[in-house]
Design an enzyme around this catalytic site. Structure first.
Site, PDB file in Angstrom:
ATOM      1  N   HIS A 160     -40.084 -44.062 147.632  1.00 15.92           N
ATOM      2  CA  HIS A 160     -41.425 -44.634 147.811  1.00 15.92           C
ATOM      3  C   HIS A 160     -42.113 -44.290 149.132  1.00 15.92           C
ATOM      4  O   HIS A 160     -43.261 -44.618 149.328  1.00 15.92           O
ATOM      5  CB  HIS A 160     -41.338 -46.157 147.731  1.00 15.92           C
ATOM      6  CG  HIS A 160     -40.669 -46.758 148.944  1.00 15.92           C
ATOM      7  ND1 HIS A 160     -39.310 -46.815 149.080  1.00 15.92           N
ATOM      8  CD2 HIS A 160     -41.183 -47.295 150.074  1.00 15.92           C
ATOM      9  CE1 HIS A 160     -39.011 -47.379 150.223  1.00 15.92           C
ATOM     10  NE2 HIS A 160     -40.120 -47.673 150.863  1.00 15.92           N
ATOM     11  N   GLU A 204     -33.922 -57.079 163.672  1.00 16.56           N
ATOM     12  CA  GLU A 204     -33.721 -55.648 163.370  1.00 16.56           C
ATOM     13  C   GLU A 204     -34.468 -54.775 164.400  1.00 16.56           C
ATOM     14  O   GLU A 204     -35.196 -53.844 164.065  1.00 16.56           O
ATOM     15  CB  GLU A 204     -34.143 -55.290 161.945  1.00 16.56           C
ATOM     16  CG  GLU A 204     -33.526 -53.995 161.450  1.00 16.56           C
ATOM     17  CD  GLU A 204     -34.009 -53.590 160.053  1.00 16.56           C
ATOM     18  OE1 GLU A 204     -35.094 -53.005 159.936  1.00 16.56           O
ATOM     19  OE2 GLU A 204     -33.270 -53.857 159.078  1.00 16.56           O
ATOM     20  N   HIS A 214     -41.362 -47.934 142.273  1.00 15.32           N
ATOM     21  CA  HIS A 214     -42.195 -48.702 143.209  1.00 15.32           C
ATOM     22  C   HIS A 214     -43.599 -48.844 142.609  1.00 15.32           C
ATOM     23  O   HIS A 214     -44.110 -47.891 142.021  1.00 15.32           O
ATOM     24  CB  HIS A 214     -42.249 -47.931 144.545  1.00 15.32           C
ATOM     25  CG  HIS A 214     -42.749 -48.749 145.690  1.00 15.32           C
ATOM     26  ND1 HIS A 214     -44.080 -49.030 145.874  1.00 15.32           N
ATOM     27  CD2 HIS A 214     -42.099 -49.330 146.728  1.00 15.32           C
ATOM     28  CE1 HIS A 214     -44.228 -49.754 146.975  1.00 15.32           C
ATOM     29  NE2 HIS A 214     -43.035 -49.954 147.516  1.00 15.32           N
ATOM     30  N   ASP A 250     -40.153 -53.000 160.714  1.00 18.60           N
ATOM     31  CA  ASP A 250     -41.071 -51.921 161.090  1.00 18.60           C
ATOM     32  C   ASP A 250     -42.275 -51.760 160.182  1.00 18.60           C
ATOM     33  O   ASP A 250     -42.855 -50.682 160.093  1.00 18.60           O
ATOM     34  CB  ASP A 250     -40.277 -50.616 161.093  1.00 18.60           C
ATOM     35  CG  ASP A 250     -39.584 -50.359 159.756  1.00 18.60           C
ATOM     36  OD1 ASP A 250     -39.980 -50.981 158.758  1.00 18.60           O
ATOM     37  OD2 ASP A 250     -38.654 -49.542 159.712  1.00 18.60           O
ATOM     38  N   ARG A 291     -44.184 -43.241 152.376  1.00 22.32           N
ATOM     39  CA  ARG A 291     -45.487 -42.572 152.503  1.00 22.32           C
ATOM     40  C   ARG A 291     -45.336 -41.081 152.808  1.00 22.32           C
ATOM     41  O   ARG A 291     -46.067 -40.263 152.273  1.00 22.32           O
ATOM     42  CB  ARG A 291     -46.323 -43.244 153.607  1.00 22.32           C
ATOM     43  CG  ARG A 291     -47.017 -44.490 153.119  1.00 22.32           C
ATOM     44  CD  ARG A 291     -47.843 -45.165 154.188  1.00 22.32           C
ATOM     45  NE  ARG A 291     -48.248 -46.487 153.723  1.00 22.32           N
ATOM     46  CZ  ARG A 291     -49.479 -46.813 153.342  1.00 22.32           C
ATOM     47  NH1 ARG A 291     -50.453 -45.949 153.417  1.00 22.32           N
ATOM     48  NH2 ARG A 291     -49.751 -48.039 152.913  1.00 22.32           N
ATOM     49  N   GLU A 328     -43.498 -46.175 160.161  1.00 16.33           N
ATOM     50  CA  GLU A 328     -42.535 -47.199 160.570  1.00 16.33           C
ATOM     51  C   GLU A 328     -41.935 -46.948 161.958  1.00 16.33           C
ATOM     52  O   GLU A 328     -41.668 -47.889 162.707  1.00 16.33           O
ATOM     53  CB  GLU A 328     -41.411 -47.319 159.532  1.00 16.33           C
ATOM     54  CG  GLU A 328     -41.855 -47.967 158.221  1.00 16.33           C
ATOM     55  CD  GLU A 328     -42.563 -47.011 157.272  1.00 16.33           C
ATOM     56  OE1 GLU A 328     -42.641 -45.801 157.563  1.00 16.33           O
ATOM     57  OE2 GLU A 328     -43.041 -47.485 156.224  1.00 16.33           O
TER      58      GLU A 328
HETATM   59  C1  UD1 Z   1     -44.370 -50.619 152.906  1.00 10.79           C
HETATM   60  C2  UD1 Z   1     -43.772 -50.460 154.294  1.00 10.79           C
HETATM   61  C3  UD1 Z   1     -42.475 -49.663 154.211  1.00 10.79           C
HETATM   62  C4  UD1 Z   1     -41.508 -50.272 153.215  1.00 10.79           C
HETATM   63  C5  UD1 Z   1     -42.200 -50.457 151.872  1.00 10.79           C
HETATM   64  C6  UD1 Z   1     -41.249 -51.216 151.012  1.00 10.79           C
HETATM   65  C7  UD1 Z   1     -45.523 -50.260 155.984  1.00 10.79           C
HETATM   66  C8  UD1 Z   1     -46.317 -49.365 156.832  1.00 10.79           C
HETATM   67  N1  UD1 Z   1     -44.667 -49.694 155.128  1.00 10.79           N
HETATM   68  O1  UD1 Z   1     -44.655 -49.312 152.388  1.00 10.79           O
HETATM   69  O2  UD1 Z   1     -41.850 -49.650 155.484  1.00 10.79           O
HETATM   70  O3  UD1 Z   1     -40.445 -49.380 153.048  1.00 10.79           O
HETATM   71  O4  UD1 Z   1     -43.419 -51.212 152.046  1.00 10.79           O
HETATM   72  O5  UD1 Z   1     -41.547 -51.140 149.689  1.00 10.79           O
HETATM   73  O6  UD1 Z   1     -45.692 -51.455 156.081  1.00 10.79           O
HETATM   74  N2  UD1 Z   1     -47.945 -52.560 145.404  1.00 10.79           N
HETATM   75  C9  UD1 Z   1     -48.134 -53.420 144.349  1.00 10.79           C
HETATM   76  N3  UD1 Z   1     -47.351 -54.560 144.298  1.00 10.79           N
HETATM   77  C10 UD1 Z   1     -46.434 -54.873 145.241  1.00 10.79           C
HETATM   78  C11 UD1 Z   1     -46.251 -53.978 146.308  1.00 10.79           C
HETATM   79  C12 UD1 Z   1     -47.014 -52.834 146.373  1.00 10.79           C
HETATM   80  O7  UD1 Z   1     -48.943 -53.185 143.475  1.00 10.79           O
HETATM   81  O8  UD1 Z   1     -45.774 -55.916 145.136  1.00 10.79           O
HETATM   82  C13 UD1 Z   1     -48.752 -51.325 145.458  1.00 10.79           C
HETATM   83  C14 UD1 Z   1     -50.178 -51.550 145.960  1.00 10.79           C
HETATM   84  O9  UD1 Z   1     -51.033 -50.686 145.277  1.00 10.79           O
HETATM   85  C15 UD1 Z   1     -50.088 -51.145 147.422  1.00 10.79           C
HETATM   86  C16 UD1 Z   1     -49.108 -49.989 147.339  1.00 10.79           C
HETATM   87  O10 UD1 Z   1     -48.148 -50.399 146.351  1.00 10.79           O
HETATM   88  O11 UD1 Z   1     -51.344 -50.767 147.930  1.00 10.79           O
HETATM   89  C17 UD1 Z   1     -48.378 -49.658 148.607  1.00 10.79           C
HETATM   90  O12 UD1 Z   1     -47.889 -50.816 149.277  1.00 10.79           O
HETATM   91  P1  UD1 Z   1     -47.690 -50.790 150.861  1.00 10.79           P
HETATM   92  O13 UD1 Z   1     -47.179 -52.073 151.384  1.00 10.79           O
HETATM   93  O14 UD1 Z   1     -48.950 -50.267 151.477  1.00 10.79           O
HETATM   94  O15 UD1 Z   1     -46.528 -49.761 150.932  1.00 10.79           O
HETATM   95  P2  UD1 Z   1     -46.078 -48.764 152.035  1.00 10.79           P
HETATM   96  O16 UD1 Z   1     -46.942 -48.858 153.244  1.00 10.79           O
HETATM   97  O17 UD1 Z   1     -45.913 -47.450 151.398  1.00 10.79           O
HETATM   98  N1  UDP Z   2     -34.813 -53.523 146.063  1.00 12.34           N
HETATM   99  C1  UDP Z   2     -35.016 -54.456 145.049  1.00 12.34           C
HETATM  100  N2  UDP Z   2     -35.432 -54.009 143.821  1.00 12.34           N
HETATM  101  C2  UDP Z   2     -35.671 -52.704 143.553  1.00 12.34           C
HETATM  102  C3  UDP Z   2     -35.487 -51.757 144.599  1.00 12.34           C
HETATM  103  C4  UDP Z   2     -35.058 -52.216 145.841  1.00 12.34           C
HETATM  104  O1  UDP Z   2     -34.809 -55.648 145.246  1.00 12.34           O
HETATM  105  O2  UDP Z   2     -36.035 -52.381 142.419  1.00 12.34           O
HETATM  106  C5  UDP Z   2     -34.382 -54.017 147.383  1.00 12.34           C
HETATM  107  C6  UDP Z   2     -33.181 -53.318 147.985  1.00 12.34           C
HETATM  108  O3  UDP Z   2     -32.001 -53.983 147.628  1.00 12.34           O
HETATM  109  C7  UDP Z   2     -33.444 -53.434 149.481  1.00 12.34           C
HETATM  110  C8  UDP Z   2     -34.938 -53.460 149.570  1.00 12.34           C
HETATM  111  O4  UDP Z   2     -35.434 -53.744 148.279  1.00 12.34           O
HETATM  112  O5  UDP Z   2     -32.974 -54.654 150.011  1.00 12.34           O
HETATM  113  C9  UDP Z   2     -35.428 -52.128 150.044  1.00 12.34           C
HETATM  114  O6  UDP Z   2     -36.802 -52.094 149.913  1.00 12.34           O
HETATM  115  P1  UDP Z   2     -37.606 -50.756 149.970  1.00 12.34           P
HETATM  116  O7  UDP Z   2     -36.729 -49.620 149.592  1.00 12.34           O
HETATM  117  O8  UDP Z   2     -38.847 -50.982 149.184  1.00 12.34           O
HETATM  118  O9  UDP Z   2     -38.027 -50.695 151.505  1.00 12.34           O
HETATM  119  P2  UDP Z   2     -37.299 -50.115 152.814  1.00 12.34           P
HETATM  120  O10 UDP Z   2     -35.984 -50.749 152.944  1.00 12.34           O
HETATM  121  O11 UDP Z   2     -37.260 -48.637 152.645  1.00 12.34           O
HETATM  122  O12 UDP Z   2     -38.235 -50.489 153.912  1.00 12.34           O
END
Ligand code: UD1
Ligand code: UDP
Length: 369
Positions: free
Chosen positions: A209, A121, A242, A99, A211, A135
């Site tokens: 984490h 999924e 995060h 999602d 939104r 999502e």
């Molecule tokens: C996204 C997903 C959410 C998932 C989450 C997992 C969407 C709409 N949402 O969340 O479903 O639960 O990822 O974590 O796609 N960032 C870094 N390094 C990284 C990753 C993120 O610096 O490796 C920072 C960046 O500033 C980025 C921010 O985190 O802009 C948010 O990342 P983003 O993928 O936009 O997160 P969400 O949309 O909140």
């Molecule tokens: N996870 C990880 N390291 C962390 C926190 C989470 O590897 O420090 C893994 C966790 O085991 C799970 C996945 O990340 O498989 C969940 O990701 P997240 O919570 O970011 O996203 P969501 O599942 O809510 O979309």
């Protein structure tokens, strides 16, 4: 017979963890399938951690992540970048997962190219447009565009049947996250923080984490955690924060000075799964963590009002507690009092899967392509 070209497109940490077993299974069946992996890199460091652990080298890396990226920016960057790759590769099917923005946009791009879409999924629902945001709509829109549905549970199949979807295109496979956690949990928790933890303390793992939880809800939860550690000197909290700058900032501000709260970088998935197995219980707004917890027999206090994964509520492994400070405090306090009490085996029965989902998905692909 020509090998079928299967293109897996993913971009975030959770998608990578859940698609890794599918990619591995495709590689095991290289006589039948040509596997192409495209990462959007909606996440960068967190995605790379997973690719390293599962030894996946992407064929294409779109490298789109920006700090504080907006949903619209990500959408347009992914859509434009996929156009050329899809024209060039012309896969027989594109597999997307779950999602995220990557999942929805990749299915939209595949649809524009009239390429078949398999949704891994599929069918999770809260039926509330803004919970979780965005999502819930990402998965509904992905399901609208998909041609084949890999539903993790019977309930997700029933959700899909509430839309005009041909039932013959829906396959209940279990969730591939259970396949992943069965590979990682034998490997142990070796992160430096594990050495710092005291022997006789009660240990809680925290992640947050989403939104819709940024701002006030997150502040409430962090204040509740602060109060818990201030009133209980035998409690330690491990919190892999995060990398979202908004989360980082608030975590440091409210929890950064507390010696009983260990703010650490995101753990790699092997350490994270083994940390889950080590602690007494978990507090989280994560989707994946809810599905993994039964595999390690740990309870999760879910920092949300609704979950698209209600199967674990029935077995007692999950409890929805929202994000109000007092409620969160009381629920943590209650679980702390339970530490040391043996739970019945019901908790360990994982309602999300049995560990054979990716194998089933590949068998189905083999039949339908
Ligand atoms: C996204 C997903 C959410 C998932 C989450 C997992 C969407 C709409 N949402 O969340 O479903 O639960 O990822 O974590 O796609 N960032 C870094 N390094 C990284 C990753 C993120 O610096 O490796 C920072 C960046 O500033 C980025 C921010 O985190 O802009 C948010 O990342 P983003 O993928 O936009 O997160 P969400 O949309 O909140
Ligand atoms: N996870 C990880 N390291 C962390 C926190 C989470 O590897 O420090 C893994 C966790 O085991 C799970 C996945 O990340 O498989 C969940 O990701 P997240 O919570 O970011 O996203 P969501 O599942 O809510 O979309």
């Amino acid at each position: 017979m020509r090998k079928k070209k299967v293109m897996s497109i993913f971009g975030t940490r959770p998608e990578a963890i859940k698609m890794a077993p599918v990619v591995q299974e495709l590689e095991k069946n290289a006589d039948q399938f040509e596997s192409i992996v495209v990462v959007t890199a909606q996440h960068r460091e967190m995605l790379d951690q997973v690719l390293d652990i599962f030894k996946i080298t992407p064929d294409y890396d779109l490298d789109i992540m920006k700090q504080n990226q907006t949903l619209s920016e990500m959408t347009s960057r992914v859509l434009m970048a996929l156009d050329e790759i899809l024209s060039q590769e012309k896969p027989d099917i594109v597999l997307v997962h779950g999602d995220t923005t990557t999942s929805f946009v990749a299915s939209l791009a595949a649809f524009y190219h009239q390429i078949k879409i398999g949704h891994v999924e599929a069918g999770l629902r809260t039926w509330d447009k803004y919970a979780p945001y965005p999502e819930e709509m990402n998965r509904q829109m992905t399901d609208c565009l998909a041609d084949v549905y890999f539903a993790p549970t019977e309930l997700s199949r029933e959700n899909l049947l509430k839309s005009p979807i041909n039932p013959e295109k829906i396959f209940v496979t279990g969730n591939t996250v259970v396949d992943a956690i069965q590979q990682t949990t034998l490997l142990g928790f070796t992160h430096p923080v594990s050495q710092k933890l005291k022997k006789d303390t009660k240990k809680i793992l925290l992640t947050m984490h989403r939104r819709e939880n940024l701002g006030k809800p997150m502040e409430n939860v962090f204040f509740a955690v602060q109060e818990i550690v201030e009133k209980n000197n035998d409690v330690e909290v491990i919190y892999p924060v995060h990398p979202n700058p908004k989360v980082q900032e608030m975590a440091r501000k409210i929890l950064g000075h507390l010696s009983q709260v260990h703010l650490i970088e995101p753990l790699d998935v092997v350490d994270f799964h083994n940390c889950m197995a080590t602690v007494d219980f978990i507090i989280s707004d994560s989707g994946g963590v809810q599905e993994e917890a039964p595999s390690v027999g740990k309870k999760v206090l879910v920092l949300r009002d609704k979950t698209e994964r209600p199967e674990g509520l029935e077995t007692g492994v999950l409890k929805l507690i929202g994000t109000q400070k007092e409620k969160v405090y009381n629920e943590i306090d209650e679980l702390l009092a339970e530490v040391g009490v043996t739970h019945d085996d019901k908790l360990k029965n994982n309602p999300y899967g049995q560990g054979d989902a990716s194998q089933k998905i590949i068998e189905i692909l083999s039949e339908i392509l």
